[in-house]
Design a protein around this motif. Structure first.
Motif, short mmCIF file in Angstrom:
data_model
loop_
_atom_site.label_atom_id
_atom_site.label_comp_id
_atom_site.label_asym_id
_atom_site.label_seq_id
_atom_site.Cartn_x
_atom_site.Cartn_y
_atom_site.Cartn_z
N ALA A 200 0.82 -1.21 0.00
CA ALA A 200 0.00 0.00 0.00
C ALA A 200 0.85 1.26 0.00
N VAL A 201 0.34 2.26 -0.69
CA VAL A 201 0.79 3.64 -0.52
C VAL A 201 -0.46 4.38 -0.04
N THR A 202 -0.50 4.66 1.25
CA THR A 202 -1.71 5.17 1.89
C THR A 202 -1.60 6.67 2.14
N ILE A 203 -2.54 7.44 1.61
CA ILE A 203 -2.60 8.86 1.92
C ILE A 203 -3.36 9.01 3.24
N VAL A 204 -2.69 9.53 4.25
CA VAL A 204 -3.27 9.71 5.57
C VAL A 204 -3.65 11.18 5.71
N ALA A 205 -4.95 11.47 5.59
CA ALA A 205 -5.42 12.85 5.47
C ALA A 205 -6.23 13.31 6.68
N THR A 206 -6.29 12.48 7.72
CA THR A 206 -6.97 12.86 8.96
C THR A 206 -5.94 12.82 10.09
N PRO A 207 -6.21 13.50 11.20
CA PRO A 207 -5.20 13.63 12.27
C PRO A 207 -4.85 12.31 12.93
N LEU A 208 -3.62 12.20 13.37
CA LEU A 208 -3.15 10.96 14.00
C LEU A 208 -3.67 10.77 15.42
N THR A 212 -10.04 6.98 13.82
CA THR A 212 -10.35 6.90 12.39
C THR A 212 -9.08 6.78 11.56
N THR A 213 -8.10 7.58 11.90
CA THR A 213 -6.83 7.57 11.17
C THR A 213 -6.02 6.32 11.46
N LEU A 214 -5.99 5.93 12.73
CA LEU A 214 -5.14 4.80 13.12
C LEU A 214 -5.56 3.49 12.47
N VAL A 215 -6.86 3.34 12.14
CA VAL A 215 -7.30 2.08 11.55
C VAL A 215 -6.79 1.91 10.12
N CYS A 216 -6.23 2.96 9.52
CA CYS A 216 -5.56 2.77 8.22
C CYS A 216 -4.05 2.99 8.34
N PHE A 217 -3.63 3.89 9.22
CA PHE A 217 -2.21 4.18 9.39
C PHE A 217 -1.46 3.00 9.98
N LEU A 218 -2.01 2.39 11.03
CA LEU A 218 -1.31 1.29 11.69
C LEU A 218 -1.20 0.05 10.80
N PRO A 219 -2.26 -0.38 10.10
CA PRO A 219 -2.09 -1.52 9.18
C PRO A 219 -1.09 -1.25 8.06
N THR A 220 -1.00 -0.01 7.62
CA THR A 220 -0.03 0.31 6.57
C THR A 220 1.38 0.01 7.04
N LEU A 221 1.73 0.45 8.25
CA LEU A 221 3.07 0.17 8.79
C LEU A 221 3.21 -1.29 9.22
N GLY A 222 2.14 -1.85 9.78
CA GLY A 222 2.20 -3.24 10.22
C GLY A 222 2.46 -4.22 9.08
N TRP A 223 1.91 -3.91 7.91
CA TRP A 223 2.07 -4.79 6.76
C TRP A 223 3.22 -4.38 5.85
N GLY A 224 3.90 -3.28 6.18
CA GLY A 224 5.09 -2.89 5.41
C GLY A 224 4.81 -1.99 4.23
N GLY A 225 3.73 -1.23 4.28
CA GLY A 225 3.42 -0.28 3.21
C GLY A 225 4.04 1.08 3.48
N THR A 226 3.60 2.07 2.73
CA THR A 226 4.11 3.44 2.86
C THR A 226 2.96 4.37 3.26
#
Length: 511
Positions: A200-208, A212-226
């Motif tokens: 994944a290359v995930t655009i994170v456009a909501t605050p950390l 809401t943000t963490l449910v996409c931000f954390l899987p991106t790093l957990g699975w090795g995406g950007t």
């Protein structure tokens, strides 16, 4: 060292361990990027170690909170991960809160250290923050850190240990710290196995600071995406970043989809790399979902749930275009039921308050056992459920339609009025760009519906004419008593309309 694949295939792994495994396998792949810098997994893991070692050097112990009040950045992400690596809880706090509220949240979680970026350090100069302040400004931050190469002492982390504290918005009272465990976050990671976050290359456009943000931000790093971080959302800048990075994944709240889709030249941006788009946190209009499906490549999934956990529903909009008015069906392993005011389950097809149970539930509200008990409901077998605060109804196919927030239900003359029904009619008027309906005190009826709307640019319809048009399509007990035109609806950082602000404003005007 176990590989990331080994860890992800197991029963439990911590997020910092997954990041370390990705650093060993793909040290040169970009992990996180912001407007100022990007960092690959190898140096990102080393930065996490250095921050973690410095936190330990300054006495931060397992189980303590580490507060962060800042806009999204590479260093923010590294501090978050460093806290986890030493068994502390990350406590991201909304910079949009008042200085007193921010100081109160930092005191509530007991964080010995609070990280502040330059903007928030200036705003909070006079705030009574007892924690040691650490500046996330590059030169000052570098001066605070131990020398490069520092590593923390290893810490054993159990699934039940605290991962983070997320504070509720406080729109209905004092913000409450919601404690989530490593086990809960592991559930979020493992359930995304089919979502393609490994590439994944995930655009994170909501605050950390938002779940809401963490449910996409954390899987991106957990699975090795950007993860590509936006410090502040702007619709056009979002599309520019998506094209520049060939974005594949994103999570946006409905108002962000609305603003992006409204850009006249939306079709000029090449979004063909997108594979997976999600939304949550606020009502997502069926017409807007249909527009996203028609013009934006990739699967669109709406998630319904809450920061506290409970149960979650998912609606694959691409697979169920006839169910866009719903929030989908309960996810595997999630048990969602509806209850009446006496706590009894209602029959299928009837309306009731949503309660949910799943493997991904909060431990409780930090330091507030009473509030935790109030948020719980137990079935006949004693199983613990979380009250969602929403009113809903299941259709014959098991899809959940939300009627409204229970606290927003208007009881007028003894009749239940759901603001969402009135808002749906009001939104159809061509002169209405955005709208909401709230309940206001009434001597005659107890409460009465009052509408607020943002005019469509170039339209000059009179509010009274719009109100008459709307009321002609509503039942006698539903009719809107007043309609006010305003420049913009007040919203939280994740797009929720702040109805209490509108009530307070109108009450103040009347007074």
């Amino acid at each position: 060292m176990q590989t990331a694949s080994d860890l992800l295939a197991g029963d439990f792994a911590t997020l910092p361990d997954l990041v370390r495994a990705h650093a060993a396998r793909q040290p040169d792949k970009t992990a996180v990027a912001d407007d100022a810098e990007s960092i690959a997994y190898g140096p990102f893991d080393a930065r996490i170690d250095r921050i973690a070692a410095t936190l330990q050097h300054h006495g931060v112990r397992p189980g303590q909170a580490v507060a962060i009040v800042a806009a999204a950045s590479v260093d923010y992400a590294a501090v978050f991960m460093a806290a986890l690596r030493i068994g502390a809880l990350a406590a991201p706090i909304a910079p949009s809160a008042t200085p007193d509220a921010i100081a109160g949240m930092i005191a509530d979680c007991g964080a010995p250290i609070a990280f502040l970026d330059t903007v928030n350090a200036a705003v909070l100069t006079d705030a009574g923050i007892a924690a040691t302040r650490v500046a996330l400004e590059p030169a000052a931050f570098e001066g605070w850190l131990l020398p490069a190469g520092a590593v923390p002492m290893p810490v054993a982390i159990a699934p039940s240990d605290g991962f983070n504290i997320i504070y509720s918005s406080g729109t209905t009272g004092k913000p409450k710290g919601i404690v989530q465990s490593h086990a809960m976050r592991w559930q979020h990671l493992s359930r995304n196995a089919a979502a393609g976050f490994d590439c994944a290359v995930t655009i994170v456009a909501t605050p950390l600071y938002s779940n809401t943000t963490l449910v996409c931000f954390l899987p991106t790093l957990g699975w090795g995406g950007t993860a590509v971080l936006m410090a502040k959302f702007d619709a056009r800048r979002y599309l520019e970043l998506a094209v520049e990075h060939r974005a594949t994944h994103t999570m946006l709240v409905p108002v962000q989809y609305q603003r992006i889709m409204a850009l006249p030249d939306f079709g000029a941006f090449d979004l063909s790399a997108f594979r997976f788009k999600t939304s949550t946190s606020a009502p997502f209009a069926a017409a807007l979902k249909a527009d996203v499906l028609a013009r934006w490549p990739g699967i669109l999934v709406e998630y319904y749930g809450m920061t506290e956990g409970g149960g979650s529903c998912a609606l694959n909009c691409s697979a169920h275009p006839d169910k866009l008015h719903t929030v989908g069906q309960p996810m595997p392993g999630h048990d969602i039921r509806l209850i009446d005011d006496e706590g009894r389950e209602v029959a299928h097809g009837q309306t009731g308050e949503v309660v949910g149970r799943s493997p991904a539930m909060m431990t409780g509200y930090f330091g507030r056992d009473g509030a935790t008990r109030e948020a719980e409901w137990r079935d006949a077998d004693g199983n613990r459920f979380i009250r969602h605060g929403d009113i809903g109804r299941f259709d014959a196919d098991g899809f959940l339609t939300l009627m409204d927030r229970k606290k927003d239900l208007i009881i007028s003359g003894g009749f239940n009025i759901y603001p969402v029904d009135l808002e749906a009619v009001l939104a159809r008027h061509p002169a209405v760009a955005d709208c909401t309906v709230v309940g206001m005190p009434s001597q005659a009826w107890g409460e009465t519906p009052v509408g607020f709307y943002v005019p469509e640019p170039g339209m000059t319809d009179d509010p009274e004419a719009i109100r008459a048009w709307v009321n002609a399509q509503l039942g006698k007990t539903q009719r809107i008593a007043e309609l006010h035109a305003i420049d913009e609806l007040p919203r939280s950082a994740i797009g929720k309309v702040l109805k209490r602000d509108l009530r307070d404003w109108l009450l103040g005007t009347v007074a």
